[in-house]
Motif scaffolding. Structure first.
Motif, PDB file in Angstrom:
ATOM      1  N   GLU A   1      50.843  31.234  40.072  1.00  0.00           N
ATOM      2  CA  GLU A   1      51.150  30.257  41.114  1.00  0.00           C
ATOM      3  C   GLU A   1      50.340  28.973  40.941  1.00  0.00           C
ATOM      4  O   GLU A   1      50.816  27.878  41.252  1.00  0.00           O
ATOM      5  CB  GLU A   1      50.887  30.863  42.499  1.00  0.00           C
ATOM      6  CG  GLU A   1      51.777  32.064  42.836  1.00  0.00           C
ATOM      7  CD  GLU A   1      53.249  31.721  42.870  1.00  0.00           C
ATOM      8  OE1 GLU A   1      53.604  30.703  43.496  1.00  0.00           O
ATOM      9  OE2 GLU A   1      54.039  32.456  42.245  1.00  0.00           O
ATOM     10  N   ASN A   2      49.094  29.100  40.449  1.00  0.00           N
ATOM     11  CA  ASN A   2      48.254  27.903  40.294  1.00  0.00           C
ATOM     12  C   ASN A   2      48.454  27.207  38.948  1.00  0.00           C
ATOM     13  O   ASN A   2      47.805  26.195  38.671  1.00  0.00           O
ATOM     14  CB  ASN A   2      46.780  28.247  40.506  1.00  0.00           C
ATOM     15  CG  ASN A   2      46.225  29.193  39.451  1.00  0.00           C
ATOM     16  OD1 ASN A   2      46.856  29.447  38.420  1.00  0.00           O
ATOM     17  ND2 ASN A   2      45.045  29.747  39.700  1.00  0.00           N
ATOM     18  N   GLY A   3      49.310  27.773  38.101  1.00  0.00           N
ATOM     19  CA  GLY A   3      49.610  27.153  36.818  1.00  0.00           C
ATOM     20  C   GLY A   3      48.561  27.365  35.742  1.00  0.00           C
ATOM     21  O   GLY A   3      48.723  26.880  34.619  1.00  0.00           O
ATOM     22  N   GLU A   4      47.483  28.107  36.056  1.00  0.00           N
ATOM     23  CA  GLU A   4      46.380  28.254  35.097  1.00  0.00           C
ATOM     24  C   GLU A   4      46.020  29.698  34.790  1.00  0.00           C
ATOM     25  O   GLU A   4      45.759  30.043  33.636  1.00  0.00           O
ATOM     26  CB  GLU A   4      45.138  27.529  35.619  1.00  0.00           C
ATOM     27  CG  GLU A   4      45.313  26.026  35.739  1.00  0.00           C
ATOM     28  CD  GLU A   4      44.068  25.350  36.280  1.00  0.00           C
ATOM     29  OE1 GLU A   4      43.102  26.054  36.655  1.00  0.00           O
ATOM     30  OE2 GLU A   4      44.048  24.103  36.330  1.00  0.00           O
ATOM     31  N   SER A   5      45.959  30.561  35.799  1.00  0.00           N
ATOM     32  CA  SER A   5      45.529  31.935  35.559  1.00  0.00           C
ATOM     33  C   SER A   5      46.023  32.862  36.658  1.00  0.00           C
ATOM     34  O   SER A   5      46.266  32.433  37.798  1.00  0.00           O
ATOM     35  CB  SER A   5      44.002  32.017  35.465  1.00  0.00           C
ATOM     36  OG  SER A   5      43.403  31.695  36.702  1.00  0.00           O
ATOM     37  N   PHE A   6      46.171  34.132  36.293  1.00  0.00           N
ATOM     38  CA  PHE A   6      46.590  35.164  37.232  1.00  0.00           C
ATOM     39  C   PHE A   6      45.365  35.921  37.752  1.00  0.00           C
ATOM     40  O   PHE A   6      44.503  36.338  36.968  1.00  0.00           O
ATOM     41  CB  PHE A   6      47.480  36.206  36.547  1.00  0.00           C
ATOM     42  CG  PHE A   6      48.774  35.704  36.012  1.00  0.00           C
ATOM     43  CD1 PHE A   6      49.927  35.759  36.786  1.00  0.00           C
ATOM     44  CD2 PHE A   6      48.862  35.206  34.719  1.00  0.00           C
ATOM     45  CE1 PHE A   6      51.141  35.322  36.275  1.00  0.00           C
ATOM     46  CE2 PHE A   6      50.065  34.768  34.199  1.00  0.00           C
ATOM     47  CZ  PHE A   6      51.214  34.819  34.989  1.00  0.00           C
ATOM     48  N   THR A   7      45.301  36.132  39.053  1.00  0.00           N
ATOM     49  CA  THR A   7      44.376  37.136  39.561  1.00  0.00           C
ATOM     50  C   THR A   7      45.012  38.496  39.273  1.00  0.00           C
ATOM     51  O   THR A   7      46.248  38.594  39.109  1.00  0.00           O
ATOM     52  CB  THR A   7      44.159  36.992  41.078  1.00  0.00           C
ATOM     53  OG1 THR A   7      45.413  37.204  41.740  1.00  0.00           O
ATOM     54  CG2 THR A   7      43.596  35.620  41.421  1.00  0.00           C
ATOM     55  N   PRO A   8      44.214  39.566  39.214  1.00  0.00           N
ATOM     56  CA  PRO A   8      44.813  40.885  38.962  1.00  0.00           C
ATOM     57  C   PRO A   8      45.888  41.264  39.978  1.00  0.00           C
ATOM     58  O   PRO A   8      46.927  41.820  39.611  1.00  0.00           O
ATOM     59  CB  PRO A   8      43.614  41.828  39.028  1.00  0.00           C
ATOM     60  CG  PRO A   8      42.455  40.985  38.624  1.00  0.00           C
ATOM     61  CD  PRO A   8      42.747  39.635  39.212  1.00  0.00           C
ATOM     62  N   ILE A   9      45.669  40.928  41.260  1.00  0.00           N
ATOM     63  CA  ILE A   9      46.664  41.337  42.258  1.00  0.00           C
ATOM     64  C   ILE A   9      47.937  40.507  42.150  1.00  0.00           C
ATOM     65  O   ILE A   9      49.046  41.026  42.354  1.00  0.00           O
ATOM     66  CB  ILE A   9      46.073  41.302  43.691  1.00  0.00           C
ATOM     67  CG1 ILE A   9      47.013  42.050  44.643  1.00  0.00           C
ATOM     68  CG2 ILE A   9      45.830  39.863  44.159  1.00  0.00           C
ATOM     69  CD1 ILE A   9      46.402  42.396  45.969  1.00  0.00           C
ATOM     70  N   GLU A  10      47.827  39.231  41.786  1.00  0.00           N
ATOM     71  CA  GLU A  10      49.037  38.426  41.597  1.00  0.00           C
ATOM     72  C   GLU A  10      49.835  38.954  40.408  1.00  0.00           C
ATOM     73  O   GLU A  10      51.065  39.078  40.471  1.00  0.00           O
ATOM     74  CB  GLU A  10      48.684  36.955  41.363  1.00  0.00           C
ATOM     75  CG  GLU A  10      49.920  36.085  41.178  1.00  0.00           C
ATOM     76  CD  GLU A  10      49.626  34.671  40.716  1.00  0.00           C
ATOM     77  OE1 GLU A  10      50.582  33.868  40.643  1.00  0.00           O
ATOM     78  OE2 GLU A  10      48.459  34.353  40.420  1.00  0.00           O
ATOM     79  N   LEU A  11      49.139  39.279  39.330  1.00  0.00           N
ATOM     80  CA  LEU A  11      49.821  39.807  38.152  1.00  0.00           C
ATOM     81  C   LEU A  11      50.479  41.148  38.463  1.00  0.00           C
ATOM     82  O   LEU A  11      51.612  41.400  38.046  1.00  0.00           O
ATOM     83  CB  LEU A  11      48.830  39.957  36.994  1.00  0.00           C
ATOM     84  CG  LEU A  11      49.437  40.380  35.656  1.00  0.00           C
ATOM     85  CD1 LEU A  11      50.363  39.292  35.116  1.00  0.00           C
ATOM     86  CD2 LEU A  11      48.351  40.696  34.646  1.00  0.00           C
ATOM     87  N   LEU A  12      49.778  42.001  39.215  1.00  0.00           N
ATOM     88  CA  LEU A  12      50.336  43.307  39.561  1.00  0.00           C
ATOM     89  C   LEU A  12      51.539  43.154  40.484  1.00  0.00           C
ATOM     90  O   LEU A  12      52.546  43.858  40.334  1.00  0.00           O
ATOM     91  CB  LEU A  12      49.264  44.181  40.213  1.00  0.00           C
ATOM     92  CG  LEU A  12      49.670  45.632  40.518  1.00  0.00           C
ATOM     93  CD1 LEU A  12      50.115  46.356  39.249  1.00  0.00           C
ATOM     94  CD2 LEU A  12      48.529  46.390  41.183  1.00  0.00           C
ATOM     95  N   TRP A  13      51.454  42.240  41.443  1.00  0.00           N
ATOM     96  CA  TRP A  13      52.582  41.997  42.355  1.00  0.00           C
ATOM     97  C   TRP A  13      53.824  41.545  41.590  1.00  0.00           C
ATOM     98  O   TRP A  13      54.915  42.096  41.766  1.00  0.00           O
ATOM     99  CB  TRP A  13      52.169  40.942  43.393  1.00  0.00           C
ATOM    100  CG  TRP A  13      53.299  40.311  44.144  1.00  0.00           C
ATOM    101  CD1 TRP A  13      54.257  40.967  44.882  1.00  0.00           C
ATOM    102  CD2 TRP A  13      53.612  38.916  44.225  1.00  0.00           C
ATOM    103  NE1 TRP A  13      55.139  40.053  45.425  1.00  0.00           N
ATOM    104  CE2 TRP A  13      54.771  38.793  45.047  1.00  0.00           C
ATOM    105  CE3 TRP A  13      53.010  37.767  43.720  1.00  0.00           C
ATOM    106  CZ2 TRP A  13      55.337  37.551  45.332  1.00  0.00           C
ATOM    107  CZ3 TRP A  13      53.577  36.532  44.017  1.00  0.00           C
ATOM    108  CH2 TRP A  13      54.729  36.431  44.811  1.00  0.00           C
TER     109      TRP A  13
END
Length: 204
Positions: A147-159
């Motif tokens: 979403e921020n165009g730079e990196s995934f948090t683990p929960i965003e990637l898992l979602w």
């Protein structure tokens, strides 16, 4: 034997020569020297599944020759700074429910979200996700961006991975994990799995 990024190693009981293109506490990703071409095998590859060895096996069966630092092209292609795995949860499972928002998913996953905060982020503006099939195979890859165009948090990637996987049934009944596969058209690729990787190099 300590293993570092860029190490060139030779098999103790054979002729295999490899170059380390990724390493962590559990496994080694490597490129292989092709004698007939006098070049590293992945030199011209845009897509590849990384060769891999359990780190302990590599330490016991290979010997150090030299260190050959990855050049800018290799660093950009292989992205060795990315984690070999993330979003590993033994208490959660893949299912066929889609969650429209990250907030909805966080509410559903509950206290497990705290465990995810301790796991590694994926610092990439795009990754390819390979979902699971019903009989242990894989389904077509899907490109996703943070979403921020730079990196995934683990929960965003898992979602986002969960919603991709929700379209397919899988025979993995418990635990989730996201594991590095290699590169797809020079984009980092990850496959979805359970409590351990498919190579047997890691298990929760």
């Amino acid at each position: 034997m300590r293993i570092n990024l860029g190490d060139v190693l030779k098999e103790n009981d054979g002729e295999s020569i490899i170059k380390v293109i990724g390493v962590d506490d559990h496994e080694v990703f490597y490129d292989a020297w092709w004698e007939h071409n006098e070049s590293w095998g992945l030199n011209k590859s845009r897509s590849a599944i990384f060769y891999r060895l359990k780190k302990e096996f590599c330490s016991n069966h290979y010997s150090f020759i030299r260190n050959e630092p990855l050049d800018a092209k290799e660093l950009n292609k292989f992205s060795p700074q990315l984690p070999h795995r993330t979003a590993n949860l033994i208490e959660w499972s893949w299912n066929q429910t889609e969650y429209k928002t990250l907030e909805e998913y966080e509410e559903q996953i509950g206290v497990l979200a705290r465990k995810l905060k301790l796991q590694e982020h994926i610092k990439a503006d795009k990754v390819m996700i390979i979902p699971l099939g019903a009989n242990g195979g894989h389904k077509p890859k899907v490109a996703i961006a943070p979403e921020n165009g730079e990196s995934f948090t683990p929960i965003e990637l898992l979602w986002k991975s969960h919603n991709i996987q929700a379209k397919y049934k899988t025979n993995i009944e418990s635990s989730v994990g996201i594991y590095r596969l290699g590169i797809s058209n020079k984009v980092p690729s990850y496959y979805l799995g359970g409590k351990g990787d498919s190579a047997g190099n890691f298990e929760l």
